[in-house]
Motif scaffolding. Structure first.
Motif, PDB file in Angstrom:
ATOM      1  N   UNK A   1      -0.244  -3.137   1.228  1.00 16.53           N
ATOM      2  CA  UNK A   1      -0.303  -3.576  -0.133  1.00 16.53           C
ATOM      3  C   UNK A   1      -1.873  -4.401   0.113  1.00 16.53           C
ATOM      4  N   UNK A   2      -1.080  -4.860   1.395  1.00 16.46           N
ATOM      5  CA  UNK A   2      -2.106  -5.441   1.757  1.00 16.46           C
ATOM      6  C   UNK A   2      -3.569  -5.086   1.757  1.00 16.46           C
TER       7      UNK A   2
ATOM      8  N   UNK B   1      -1.804   4.839  -2.971  1.00 19.09           N
ATOM      9  CA  UNK B   1      -1.855   3.929  -3.732  1.00 19.09           C
ATOM     10  C   UNK B   1      -1.904   3.721  -5.004  1.00 19.09           C
TER      11      UNK B   1
ATOM     12  N   UNK C   1      -7.687 -11.744 -12.482  1.00 25.87           N
ATOM     13  CA  UNK C   1      -8.377 -10.632 -11.558  1.00 25.87           C
ATOM     14  C   UNK C   1      -9.553 -10.966 -11.498  1.00 25.87           C
TER      15      UNK C   1
ATOM     16  N   UNK D   1      -5.247   4.725   1.063  1.00 22.82           N
ATOM     17  CA  UNK D   1      -4.419   4.669   2.212  1.00 22.82           C
ATOM     18  C   UNK D   1      -4.592   5.182   3.192  1.00 22.82           C
TER      19      UNK D   1
ATOM     20  N   UNK E   1      -6.437  -3.144   8.053  1.00 22.97           N
ATOM     21  CA  UNK E   1      -7.113  -4.196   7.215  1.00 22.97           C
ATOM     22  C   UNK E   1      -7.841  -5.111   7.868  1.00 22.97           C
TER      23      UNK E   1
ATOM     24  N   UNK F   1      -2.997 -14.452  -5.490  1.00 25.13           N
ATOM     25  CA  UNK F   1      -1.908 -13.323  -4.966  1.00 25.13           C
ATOM     26  C   UNK F   1      -1.478 -14.224  -4.083  1.00 25.13           C
TER      27      UNK F   1
END
Lengths: 291, 291
Positions: free
Chosen positions: A167-168, B91, A254, B101, B169, A183
């Motif tokens: 997600x990151x 994703x 957004x 990803x 990340x 977020x």
DNA sequence: CGGGTCTTTGATTAGGTTCAATAAGAGTGG
DNA sequence: CCACTCTTATTGAACCTAATCAAAGACCCG
């Protein structure tokens, strides 16, 4: 660095004799301990079936703000579970720059990244006073072998961490600065609510710099995003104190709507353009752009 | 979607009788199978000790470019191991946007993100013809319980994936576009070398768009980075064909040195500024900036 | 009270996105 | 085999977001 604390007590972990229950964990020999059921509860694992392993206790250790739980390259032996307090984990790249990877808090498991190379790939630092449960990895997996649902849970928790990182990655790859900050606030809010605190009103435990590092932004950008959200009434912010006023808008934000200061900026740009004979901007954005 | 292929054969996985060895895996009933040792080799797991579980075979399935191995939300039962070919995992966010990803290739395990919610959180798509080994998760963990080193390896592989995401990340959070593209090429080169191909000369199996999505960039930026690297002699690039010419420079690249086109750009900017009476730029960068 | 860290805000600039046009392949079907 | 289309890639120009640089204010702790 207070690491001796952690290591001096890796031995005598297995011996029975429970005493007076306190908060979460028992005192024994002047130290706090938790049993497997408490650990499972903390990790939000559907245990229940786990037989009462009274002989299976896990020691707590306290850290003060600024202390390191483990450091880069240190041999991996333990996983850690946050019982109370706030921490950060940071990756340190070849040139010594820190990058915040996560902000573990109550119920979070950390140290997983040490499994592969048998040494930690990151550092964990307390942001406040913390109470952390030591979970020797060997013992953890051994328990998994005899408690099917615990084994499942271990895999599940590791998968959850992977999901979190995904997600990151997705956030960093595709969202604007303001959307990331929004977020971040939403996830903090939800996390506080889960822990039983107010999700509407809370204090940040980390600096703007740390938030920026976590979100791939500079501290100025984070500060500006907070100010902008404040200005349009999504949050209230005063130093570390945050009040969430419009959670839904934060969730779906957004880009930022045009505002006073932005209009000012627009005007300035328009002037500059006309001064050198370029056509005026035609970028009139709609109202609060949402998903 | 050819998913029926995958599911029709979840049953009869346990029965002995090995036949003629082929490449990696045996034929039986017109299908390819691999035993546990082959799987461990493929995953780069130090097995060795694992007793020859001849009764324990894992089926292969073939996919053609464009076919999906699993889709978002599909119930999780399997992990997958790439035996040959190239894939991507993506994703898909709330508004339907795809974010790449990973690019699984030979020896990679994928599908791990499905464990937590018991359904896949991403989709896996073949980028070329692929041969993939089906690894029923239940069976995998059961084997882990009886083979200590396999259990360790499972945790290790999951930790490795987490580590990979952390690096990602960190890259997205702190590196410039060009540095990201450079590192992407380096990691591809290393990966190809590990698989026994040339690390100096290879064909990309993914589009610029997919690379951009993976790196949090637009396809144009990726294309421009390739062109720039080509121009200064770090790589050769013609469509999908990449030649690595200066691996070390790619590894340590942080920003791009000034070049012909950049000088041109600079000049243009300077002109524009002087036209409206602003001071000239004083941003003379040094030579190829490295770590 | 003073020195440190943390935060806010402004001005400027650079790096990357966006929009647009062109080119190069890869299939496909007549 | 060639035209036609569709996808993929390259390149240029304009614009915009977020970084950088700078200065000042707020807070904390000894």
């Amino acid at each position: 660095m207070s690491l001796t604390q952690v290591h001096e007590l890796n031995s005598a972990l297995a011996s029975p004799g429970v005493q007076s229950p306190v908060d979460a964990g028992w005192h024994r020999g002047g130290k706090l301990w938790s049993n497997l059921n408490e650990v499972c509860d903390l990790l939000r694992i559907p245990s229940g079936l786990v037989g009462t392993d009274a002989d299976c206790l896990f020691q707590h250790v306290q850290f003060k703000a600024g202390q390191r739980i483990y450091t880069l390259g240190q041999p991996f032996e333990m996983l850690y579970i946050v019982n109370s307090g706030f921490l950060k984990t940071v990756l340190i790249d070849e040139s010594g720059n820190e990058q915040v990877l996560s902000f573990p808090m109550k119920g979070d498991l950390f140290g997983i990244d040490g499994i592969h190379h048998r040494q930690y790939a990151s550092e964990a630092v307390a942001l406040s006073s913390c109470d952390v449960i030591l979970m020797p990895f060997k013992k953890f997996t051994a328990l998994g072998r005899t408690h099917a649902e615990l084994e499942t849970a271990i895999y599940s928790v590791m998968s959850r961490e992977l999901l979190r990182e995904q997600i990151m990655v997705s956030m960093l790859g595709s969202l604007s600065a303001e959307a990331r900050v929004a977020r971040f606030l939403v996830s903090l809010s939800e996390r506080f609510a889960e822990m039983g605190y107010s999700g509407k009103q809370f204090n940040l435990r980390m600096t703007r710099h740390e938030i920026g590092s976590y979100l791939g932004l500079t501290l100025e950008t984070v500060s500006r995003a907070f100010s902008a959200f404040n200005e349009i009434g999504l949050i209230s912010v005063e130093q570390r104190a945050i009040g969430i006023k419009d959670l839904q808008a934060l969730k779906t934000l957004r880009r930022l709507p045009p505002s006073r200061s932005r209009a000012k900026q627009e005007a300035a740009n328009a002037m500059k353009r006309s001064a050198i004979g370029l056509p005026s901007a035609s970028s009139s954005r709609g109202p609060v752009a949402v998903a």
